[in-house]
Design an enzyme around this catalytic site. Sequence first.
Site: not given
Ligand code: ADP
Length: 334
Positions: A11, A72, A103, A126, A128, A130, A172
Amino acid sequence: MQKIAVLTSGGDAPGMNACIRAIVLTAEHFGIQVIGYKHGYNGLLEQEYQVLKASNVSNIIQRGGTILRSARCLNFKSDVSAKLAAKNLNALGIEALLVIGGDGSFHGVCHLGAHWQGQVIGLPGTIDNDIFGTDATIGYFTAIETALESIDKVRDTADAFERIFLVEVMGRHAGFIGLSAALASASDHVLVPELCGDLNVELDNIVLRLNASMQKRGNSSFIIIVAENLWPGGVTNLAQVLHEKTNLECRPVILGHVQRGGSPVSQDRILATKLGAYAVEQAMAGESQIMVGEQNNKVVAYPIELTWQQRKPLDPYLVKIQQDFFDISKITQA
Ligand code: ADP
């Protein structure tokens, strides 16, 4: 150190551009070249990048979003993807990768770190807030301002028509934006995951407070702030349920993605600048698998896997104030 790379992932948050700028200017100061990968981890897999120089980051500190774009990348979780990313980074001679994100993106940092011998560093970006290990995340302060601006406007119209409004804010699964926005807007009630127990009890409490408020002030506006992902069906459903219980007109407002946009406020620009500069310094010092953050106004390096292993608590003093101001037991006794 000669070459590092940066990407923004997940995000987007206001202040990501300020952070990219600080990384580029700090790196240039130390004679390090910066590669900017586009579209989060997708750019890493597809070798979609550009060289970033000072001229590429002028006039961006005030802009929301991210010049590198964010995205993503669902298949980044696989070992095949991490190995491909490692190969691509090595092909460009990159020694450290800096990831600005939340996260999920930090899980990606760790995942890559397990397959690549280069250094990986996360920067908390982020709205959030968090992420454990940093007092605030880049974008959080701007999101509060944006929510607040909208809630103030909702209040104007709510006052004029003596209506009940339920305003859904982002976060979130955390209540940082919700609690701060509720306190700063003097809203009448707040529902955030950290302070929410049984939803039926919460509903009864809202009705109690609403009745108490109407007894005291007569028909008047009543604003309830609700964190997203908390009430099944969101504020639209809660407004309906509340209407059925009270026979009062209840209007839902979902603030949504406006909270992610806008020019970053000064606190976010300054935090982003500090963390961007510090991340480059930490990379030069040979650090890896860390998040750079800020605690009590000091920059810190924190083991990245600890950032999601513990849940960051709301400010206990803010919680106390909210609970003192709106003490439900006083209403029950009255
Ligand atoms: P944010 O970083 O804002 O929390 P997301 O949860 O959508 O956003 O995660 C962003 C990107 O990070 C995902 O689309 C993916 O490419 C990568 N990602 C998330 N979780 C994992 C994981 N367990 N292992 C590897 N890459 C991950």
